[in-house]
Design a protein around this motif. Sequence first.
Motif, PDB file in Angstrom:
ATOM      1  N   MET A   1       0.702  -1.313  -0.298  1.00  0.00           N
ATOM      2  CA  MET A   1       0.191  -0.264  -0.253  1.00  0.00           C
ATOM      3  C   MET A   1       0.398   1.255   0.328  1.00  0.00           C
ATOM      4  N   SER A   2       0.811   1.722  -0.905  1.00  0.00           N
ATOM      5  CA  SER A   2       1.431   3.298  -1.385  1.00  0.00           C
ATOM      6  C   SER A   2       0.308   4.539  -0.153  1.00  0.00           C
ATOM      7  N   ASP A   3       1.634   5.443   0.530  1.00  0.00           N
ATOM      8  CA  ASP A   3       1.746   6.220   0.744  1.00  0.00           C
ATOM      9  C   ASP A   3      -0.461   6.349   1.513  1.00  0.00           C
ATOM     10  N   PRO A   4      -0.563   6.243   2.535  1.00  0.00           N
ATOM     11  CA  PRO A   4      -2.250   6.282   2.539  1.00  0.00           C
ATOM     12  C   PRO A   4      -2.860   6.754   3.332  1.00  0.00           C
ATOM     13  N   LYS A   5      -3.366   7.722   3.131  1.00  0.00           N
ATOM     14  CA  LYS A   5      -4.063   8.708   3.646  1.00  0.00           C
ATOM     15  C   LYS A   5      -4.812   8.459   5.220  1.00  0.00           C
ATOM     16  N   THR A   6      -4.387   9.047   6.394  1.00  0.00           N
ATOM     17  CA  THR A   6      -4.720   9.328   7.582  1.00  0.00           C
ATOM     18  C   THR A   6      -5.802  10.130   8.130  1.00  0.00           C
ATOM     19  N   ILE A   7      -6.390   9.330   8.292  1.00  0.00           N
ATOM     20  CA  ILE A   7      -7.888  10.088   9.010  1.00  0.00           C
ATOM     21  C   ILE A   7      -7.803   9.963  10.768  1.00  0.00           C
ATOM     22  N   GLN A   8      -8.927  11.067  11.039  1.00  0.00           N
ATOM     23  CA  GLN A   8      -8.973  11.010  12.552  1.00  0.00           C
ATOM     24  C   GLN A   8     -10.611  10.207  12.882  1.00  0.00           C
ATOM     25  N   ILE A   9     -10.332   9.884  13.735  1.00  0.00           N
ATOM     26  CA  ILE A   9     -12.187   9.662  14.197  1.00  0.00           C
ATOM     27  C   ILE A   9     -11.777   9.277  15.866  1.00  0.00           C
ATOM     28  N   ILE A  10     -13.192  10.788  16.395  1.00  0.00           N
ATOM     29  CA  ILE A  10     -13.469  10.691  17.189  1.00  0.00           C
ATOM     30  C   ILE A  10     -14.666   9.870  18.082  1.00  0.00           C
ATOM     31  N   VAL A  11     -13.928   8.657  18.583  1.00  0.00           N
ATOM     32  CA  VAL A  11     -15.550   8.385  19.436  1.00  0.00           C
ATOM     33  C   VAL A  11     -16.202   8.333  20.648  1.00  0.00           C
ATOM     34  N   SER A  12     -17.258   8.516  21.223  1.00  0.00           N
ATOM     35  CA  SER A  12     -17.788   8.542  22.428  1.00  0.00           C
ATOM     36  C   SER A  12     -18.512   7.448  22.659  1.00  0.00           C
ATOM     37  N   MET A  13     -18.026   6.246  23.705  1.00  0.00           N
ATOM     38  CA  MET A  13     -19.197   5.669  23.936  1.00  0.00           C
ATOM     39  C   MET A  13     -18.867   5.042  25.340  1.00  0.00           C
ATOM     40  N   PRO A  14     -19.852   4.407  26.138  1.00  0.00           N
ATOM     41  CA  PRO A  14     -20.145   4.082  27.822  1.00  0.00           C
ATOM     42  C   PRO A  14     -18.998   3.372  28.228  1.00  0.00           C
ATOM     43  N   GLU A  15     -18.214   3.606  29.123  1.00  0.00           N
ATOM     44  CA  GLU A  15     -17.083   3.034  29.964  1.00  0.00           C
ATOM     45  C   GLU A  15     -17.132   1.423  29.664  1.00  0.00           C
ATOM     46  N   GLN A  16     -18.188   0.868  29.770  1.00  0.00           N
ATOM     47  CA  GLN A  16     -17.819  -0.320  29.915  1.00  0.00           C
ATOM     48  C   GLN A  16     -18.041  -0.779  27.821  1.00  0.00           C
ATOM     49  N   PHE A  17     -18.893  -0.495  27.189  1.00  0.00           N
ATOM     50  CA  PHE A  17     -17.963  -0.636  26.076  1.00  0.00           C
ATOM     51  C   PHE A  17     -16.631  -0.681  25.677  1.00  0.00           C
ATOM     52  N   ALA A  18     -16.675   0.350  26.187  1.00  0.00           N
ATOM     53  CA  ALA A  18     -14.910   0.979  26.323  1.00  0.00           C
ATOM     54  C   ALA A  18     -13.683  -0.511  26.397  1.00  0.00           C
ATOM     55  N   TRP A  19     -14.530  -1.147  27.588  1.00  0.00           N
ATOM     56  CA  TRP A  19     -13.723  -2.074  28.161  1.00  0.00           C
ATOM     57  C   TRP A  19     -13.714  -3.194  27.290  1.00  0.00           C
ATOM     58  N   GLU A  20     -15.287  -3.156  27.052  1.00  0.00           N
ATOM     59  CA  GLU A  20     -15.224  -4.493  26.631  1.00  0.00           C
ATOM     60  C   GLU A  20     -14.301  -4.362  24.907  1.00  0.00           C
ATOM     61  N   LEU A  21     -14.406  -3.879  23.927  1.00  0.00           N
ATOM     62  CA  LEU A  21     -13.711  -3.033  23.442  1.00  0.00           C
ATOM     63  C   LEU A  21     -11.928  -3.521  23.547  1.00  0.00           C
ATOM     64  N   ALA A  22     -11.434  -2.867  24.020  1.00  0.00           N
ATOM     65  CA  ALA A  22     -10.675  -3.256  24.712  1.00  0.00           C
ATOM     66  C   ALA A  22      -9.746  -4.438  25.013  1.00  0.00           C
ATOM     67  N   GLN A  23     -11.085  -5.647  25.926  1.00  0.00           N
ATOM     68  CA  GLN A  23     -10.510  -6.822  25.816  1.00  0.00           C
ATOM     69  C   GLN A  23     -10.798  -7.580  24.912  1.00  0.00           C
ATOM     70  N   PHE A  24     -11.733  -7.727  23.209  1.00  0.00           N
ATOM     71  CA  PHE A  24     -11.779  -7.811  22.211  1.00  0.00           C
ATOM     72  C   PHE A  24     -10.538  -7.647  21.882  1.00  0.00           C
ATOM     73  N   ILE A  25     -10.113  -6.052  21.473  1.00  0.00           N
ATOM     74  CA  ILE A  25      -8.355  -6.136  20.703  1.00  0.00           C
ATOM     75  C   ILE A  25      -7.067  -6.905  21.975  1.00  0.00           C
ATOM     76  N   LYS A  26      -7.268  -7.185  22.821  1.00  0.00           N
ATOM     77  CA  LYS A  26      -6.397  -7.996  23.212  1.00  0.00           C
ATOM     78  C   LYS A  26      -6.691  -9.370  23.377  1.00  0.00           C
ATOM     79  N   ARG A  27      -7.977 -10.026  22.722  1.00  0.00           N
ATOM     80  CA  ARG A  27      -7.682 -11.526  22.171  1.00  0.00           C
ATOM     81  C   ARG A  27      -8.311 -11.352  21.135  1.00  0.00           C
ATOM     82  N   SER A  28      -7.745 -10.773  20.281  1.00  0.00           N
ATOM     83  CA  SER A  28      -7.403 -10.758  18.631  1.00  0.00           C
ATOM     84  C   SER A  28      -6.538 -11.661  18.225  1.00  0.00           C
TER      85      SER A  28
END
Length: 72
Positions: free
Chosen positions: A1-28
């Motif tokens: 992939m050549s010179d990918p465009k960078t984007i910024q994402i701003i997301v708000s979510m409940p803390e428990q959702f963030a925790w479960e997402l972090a767990q998913f990422i850790k276990r992937s």
Amino acid sequence: MSDPKTIQIIVSMPEQFAWELAQFIKRSTFDMYLEMTETHLPYEERKERACMMIAGIEAVGGALAEASVSPR
């Protein structure tokens, strides 16, 4: 992939959702991401796409860690 465009994402979510997402990422695993690529593609291209998915999800995991949501 050549010179990918960078984007910024701003997301708000409940803390428990963030925790479960972090767990998913850790276990992937690489195999999980490889399974999500198009099976008709050559293995090397599937591997490259899986690595890009992992890089993206690791960026999200880094943002979660910066927000103090980082499971051990």
